[in-house]
Motif scaffolding. Sequence first.
Motif, short mmCIF file in Angstrom:
data_model
loop_
_atom_site.label_atom_id
_atom_site.label_comp_id
_atom_site.label_asym_id
_atom_site.label_seq_id
_atom_site.Cartn_x
_atom_site.Cartn_y
_atom_site.Cartn_z
N SER A 165 2.54 45.54 -12.88
CA SER A 165 3.15 46.81 -13.28
C SER A 165 4.33 47.14 -12.38
O SER A 165 5.37 47.61 -12.83
CB SER A 165 2.12 47.94 -13.19
N LYS A 198 8.31 46.78 -20.41
CA LYS A 198 7.09 46.63 -21.22
C LYS A 198 6.85 45.17 -21.56
O LYS A 198 5.72 44.70 -21.59
CB LYS A 198 7.21 47.47 -22.49
N GLN A 199 7.94 44.43 -21.82
CA GLN A 199 7.80 43.02 -22.16
C GLN A 199 7.25 42.22 -20.98
O GLN A 199 6.45 41.31 -21.15
CB GLN A 199 9.15 42.46 -22.60
N GLN A 201 5.24 43.39 -18.62
CA GLN A 201 3.82 43.70 -18.51
C GLN A 201 3.02 42.97 -19.58
O GLN A 201 1.94 42.44 -19.32
CB GLN A 201 3.62 45.21 -18.62
N GLN A 202 3.56 42.93 -20.80
CA GLN A 202 2.87 42.25 -21.89
C GLN A 202 2.79 40.74 -21.62
O GLN A 202 1.76 40.11 -21.87
CB GLN A 202 3.60 42.51 -23.20
N GLU A 203 3.88 40.18 -21.10
CA GLU A 203 3.89 38.75 -20.77
C GLU A 203 2.80 38.42 -19.76
O GLU A 203 2.07 37.43 -19.89
CB GLU A 203 5.25 38.35 -20.21
N GLN A 205 0.03 40.11 -19.10
CA GLN A 205 -1.31 40.32 -19.66
C GLN A 205 -1.71 39.20 -20.60
O GLN A 205 -2.87 38.79 -20.64
CB GLN A 205 -1.37 41.67 -20.37
N GLN A 206 -0.76 38.69 -21.39
CA GLN A 206 -1.08 37.70 -22.41
C GLN A 206 -0.98 36.27 -21.91
O GLN A 206 -1.75 35.40 -22.33
CB GLN A 206 -0.15 37.88 -23.62
#
Length: 250
Positions: A165, A198-199, A201-203, A205-206
Amino acid sequence: KTPSGYTAAFHDCNHGLITSAALTAGRGGTRARAVQLMTAFVGAAIGSAYCMRAFVLLTLEAYVAGVSASEIFEQLQPEEFLQSGGLVPAQQQPQVLQEVNQQLFGRWLSLVYTAAAQLNAVFPSAADKPGWAWYGGEDEVQANAMANFVAQTLLRLQTEESEASAAGADADTVSEDPLISKIRSTAEGAAALDQASKQLQQEYQQQGTLRGKEVPTMVRVADPELEVTSGAVLVWKQQVSLVQAVYQYM
């Protein structure tokens, strides 16, 4: 020979398993839960991600239903653990295979229960079932060591999440760069930077990466051959994966 109760644990319902609703209604009971968990354990122990997820979800279902780890463990007979294999060299004596797999299954149960408890999930029968998170084997030293392992693993997961984050936030707050300041002076530019954050953070997490680069994980293996030849490394990684899975579900 099929162990007692296996046929009853798999009948016509979604994906061939007894559903949560059916278990709640009393069909199958604790023995059915134990059989399902044993079956999921068999697949997970030899590397199936699907079975690993199934094991965690089935254990959490038992947790919220107020079934203790020892109540599940006691439903399985010692000889049933001979068919779980996957981690112990095949040349070992049956007694060794049985004991190792039996302890491993019990530890997996307790890992999920302990992780859920440390994440503040309420166990409905806590007042009536002392020691409900421990499967009942080994000793208090091992139980305390497991609780510490779970706590350290969860702390590491939370730290990594915070770092991810923060890395995303860095993309938003580089005010000392005149170009960034100029971009953020417009609504469109600010929105674009927010999207970039946001991208990231998404990267993470995934895919577990940041800007395409690998982020250090909790398990480091210096020798690439070690992971596939060392049972200890495999056991460690699977235990970490169990705690990670509970963390993601909670």
